[in-house]
Design a protein around this motif. Structure first.
Motif, PDB file in Angstrom:
ATOM      1  N   ILE A  45      84.668  48.580 -87.570  1.00 12.38           N
ATOM      2  CA  ILE A  45      85.863  49.436 -87.584  1.00 12.38           C
ATOM      3  C   ILE A  45      86.413  49.599 -86.174  1.00 12.38           C
ATOM      4  CG2 ILE A  45      86.666  51.795 -87.973  1.00 12.38           C
ATOM      5  CD1 ILE A  45      84.785  51.848 -90.427  1.00 12.38           C
ATOM      6  N   ALA A  46      85.538  49.823 -85.208  1.00 14.77           N
ATOM      7  CA  ALA A  46      85.979  49.985 -83.825  1.00 14.77           C
ATOM      8  C   ALA A  46      86.666  48.721 -83.317  1.00 14.77           C
ATOM      9  CB  ALA A  46      84.793  50.332 -82.937  1.00 14.77           C
ATOM     10  N   GLN A  47      86.122  47.569 -83.643  1.00 13.86           N
ATOM     11  CA  GLN A  47      86.735  46.311 -83.218  1.00 13.86           C
ATOM     12  C   GLN A  47      88.089  46.118 -83.877  1.00 13.86           C
ATOM     13  OE1 GLN A  47      83.643  43.498 -84.153  1.00 13.86           O
ATOM     14  NE2 GLN A  47      82.703  43.688 -82.126  1.00 13.86           N
ATOM     15  N   ASN A  48      88.185  46.454 -85.161  1.00 14.90           N
ATOM     16  CA  ASN A  48      89.451  46.306 -85.866  1.00 14.90           C
ATOM     17  C   ASN A  48      90.502  47.259 -85.321  1.00 14.90           C
ATOM     18  OD1 ASN A  48      88.519  44.274 -87.512  1.00 14.90           O
ATOM     19  ND2 ASN A  48      87.957  45.634 -89.175  1.00 14.90           N
ATOM     20  N   LEU A  49      90.106  48.470 -84.997  1.00 14.63           N
ATOM     21  CA  LEU A  49      91.047  49.435 -84.431  1.00 14.63           C
ATOM     22  C   LEU A  49      91.561  48.957 -83.086  1.00 14.63           C
ATOM     23  CD1 LEU A  49      89.404  52.875 -85.263  1.00 14.63           C
ATOM     24  CD2 LEU A  49      91.524  51.961 -86.186  1.00 14.63           C
ATOM     25  N   PHE A  50      90.661  48.495 -82.239  1.00 14.33           N
ATOM     26  CA  PHE A  50      91.046  48.036 -80.918  1.00 14.33           C
ATOM     27  C   PHE A  50      91.937  46.800 -81.024  1.00 14.33           C
ATOM     28  CE2 PHE A  50      90.378  45.361 -77.160  1.00 14.33           C
ATOM     29  CZ  PHE A  50      90.882  46.217 -76.198  1.00 14.33           C
ATOM     30  N   ASN A  51      91.534  45.839 -81.832  1.00 11.07           N
ATOM     31  CA  ASN A  51      92.310  44.606 -81.978  1.00 11.07           C
ATOM     32  C   ASN A  51      93.654  44.876 -82.630  1.00 11.07           C
ATOM     33  OD1 ASN A  51      90.313  43.074 -80.781  1.00 11.07           O
ATOM     34  ND2 ASN A  51      89.344  42.554 -82.713  1.00 11.07           N
ATOM     35  N   GLY A  52      93.697  45.775 -83.596  1.00  9.25           N
ATOM     36  CA  GLY A  52      94.958  46.118 -84.255  1.00  9.25           C
ATOM     37  C   GLY A  52      95.918  46.785 -83.294  1.00  9.25           C
ATOM     38  N   LYS A  53      95.412  47.680 -82.440  1.00  7.32           N
ATOM     39  CA  LYS A  53      96.244  48.367 -81.462  1.00  7.32           C
ATOM     40  C   LYS A  53      96.792  47.365 -80.459  1.00  7.32           C
ATOM     41  CE  LYS A  53      96.217  52.083 -78.076  1.00  7.32           C
ATOM     42  NZ  LYS A  53      95.435  53.095 -77.386  1.00  7.32           N
ATOM     43  N   GLN A  54      95.969  46.436 -80.031  1.00  3.89           N
ATOM     44  CA  GLN A  54      96.382  45.436 -79.058  1.00  3.89           C
ATOM     45  C   GLN A  54      97.472  44.542 -79.649  1.00  3.89           C
ATOM     46  OE1 GLN A  54      93.215  42.821 -77.813  1.00  3.89           O
ATOM     47  NE2 GLN A  54      94.121  42.543 -75.804  1.00  3.89           N
ATOM     48  N   GLU A  55      97.322  44.134 -80.900  1.00  2.82           N
ATOM     49  CA  GLU A  55      98.329  43.300 -81.555  1.00  2.82           C
ATOM     50  C   GLU A  55      99.649  44.041 -81.702  1.00  2.82           C
ATOM     51  OE1 GLU A  55      96.625  41.988 -85.195  1.00  2.82           O
ATOM     52  OE2 GLU A  55      95.080  40.802 -84.203  1.00  2.82           O
ATOM     53  N   ALA A  56      99.595  45.330 -82.030  1.00  2.00           N
ATOM     54  CA  ALA A  56     100.826  46.116 -82.201  1.00  2.00           C
ATOM     55  C   ALA A  56     101.551  46.222 -80.872  1.00  2.00           C
ATOM     56  CB  ALA A  56     100.495  47.502 -82.751  1.00  2.00           C
ATOM     57  N   GLU A  57     100.835  46.391 -79.780  1.00  2.00           N
ATOM     58  CA  GLU A  57     101.444  46.477 -78.457  1.00  2.00           C
ATOM     59  C   GLU A  57     102.093  45.153 -78.087  1.00  2.00           C
ATOM     60  OE1 GLU A  57      98.423  47.733 -75.782  1.00  2.00           O
ATOM     61  OE2 GLU A  57      98.372  49.783 -76.577  1.00  2.00           O
ATOM     62  N   GLU A  58     101.428  44.048 -78.385  1.00  2.00           N
ATOM     63  CA  GLU A  58     101.980  42.728 -78.073  1.00  2.00           C
ATOM     64  C   GLU A  58     103.248  42.469 -78.870  1.00  2.00           C
ATOM     65  OE1 GLU A  58      98.824  39.975 -78.750  1.00  2.00           O
ATOM     66  OE2 GLU A  58      97.655  40.677 -77.038  1.00  2.00           O
ATOM     67  N   GLU A  59     103.266  42.876 -80.132  1.00  2.00           N
ATOM     68  CA  GLU A  59     104.461  42.704 -80.957  1.00  2.00           C
ATOM     69  C   GLU A  59     105.616  43.523 -80.402  1.00  2.00           C
ATOM     70  OE1 GLU A  59     103.417  43.630 -84.953  1.00  2.00           O
ATOM     71  OE2 GLU A  59     102.011  41.968 -85.117  1.00  2.00           O
ATOM     72  N   GLY A  60     105.331  44.713 -79.933  1.00  2.00           N
ATOM     73  CA  GLY A  60     106.351  45.585 -79.356  1.00  2.00           C
ATOM     74  C   GLY A  60     106.934  44.971 -78.081  1.00  2.00           C
ATOM     75  N   ASP A  61     106.112  44.310 -77.280  1.00  2.00           N
ATOM     76  CA  ASP A  61     106.563  43.680 -76.055  1.00  2.00           C
ATOM     77  C   ASP A  61     107.494  42.517 -76.340  1.00  2.00           C
ATOM     78  OD1 ASP A  61     105.078  45.455 -74.576  1.00  2.00           O
ATOM     79  OD2 ASP A  61     103.382  44.088 -74.258  1.00  2.00           O
ATOM     80  N   THR A  62     107.231  41.750 -77.380  1.00  2.00           N
ATOM     81  CA  THR A  62     108.080  40.602 -77.681  1.00  2.00           C
ATOM     82  C   THR A  62     109.418  41.027 -78.260  1.00  2.00           C
ATOM     83  OG1 THR A  62     107.041  40.352 -79.846  1.00  2.00           O
ATOM     84  CG2 THR A  62     106.111  39.050 -78.024  1.00  2.00           C
ATOM     85  N   GLU A  63     109.458  42.166 -78.939  1.00  2.00           N
ATOM     86  CA  GLU A  63     110.717  42.649 -79.497  1.00  2.00           C
ATOM     87  C   GLU A  63     111.638  43.143 -78.395  1.00  2.00           C
ATOM     88  OE1 GLU A  63     109.784  45.579 -82.422  1.00  2.00           O
ATOM     89  OE2 GLU A  63     108.699  44.179 -83.686  1.00  2.00           O
ATOM     90  N   ALA A  64     111.094  43.709 -77.334  1.00  2.00           N
ATOM     91  CA  ALA A  64     111.897  44.244 -76.255  1.00  2.00           C
ATOM     92  C   ALA A  64     112.506  43.143 -75.403  1.00  2.00           C
ATOM     93  CB  ALA A  64     111.055  45.175 -75.365  1.00  2.00           C
ATOM     94  N   ALA A  65     111.901  41.973 -75.385  1.00  2.00           N
ATOM     95  CA  ALA A  65     112.365  40.889 -74.521  1.00  2.00           C
ATOM     96  C   ALA A  65     113.537  40.154 -75.043  1.00  2.00           C
ATOM     97  CB  ALA A  65     111.238  39.877 -74.307  1.00  2.00           C
TER      98      ALA A  65
END
Length: 65
Positions: A45-65
């Motif tokens: 669960i901890a790995q999934n939470l961390f990886n999910g948060k990281q993916e959401a941040e990366e998606e947000g960065d690509t939308e802003a560009a």
């Protein structure tokens, strides 16, 4: 290796008719396995939470560009 000793202790207790000791050993074995499964699930669960948060941040960065 300790689990193998506990299983052997359980078998010996059953074979000699010592029900109280067999019950205690079985409860210890089941508790240990449940604890190990719980710890593994916590890590998953901890790995999934961390990886999910990281993916959401990366998606947000690509939308802003």
């Amino acid at each position: 290796m300790e689990n193998n000793m506990d299983v052997q202790d359980f078998i010996n207790s059953v074979a000699t008719g010592n029900a109280a000791e067999a019950k205690d050993t079985l409860n210890d074995l089941l508790s240990a396995r449940a604890f190990e499964a719980l710890e593994a699930k916590k890590i998953e669960i901890a790995q999934n939470l961390f990886n999910g948060k990281q993916e959401a941040e990366e998606e947000g960065d690509t939308e802003a560009a």
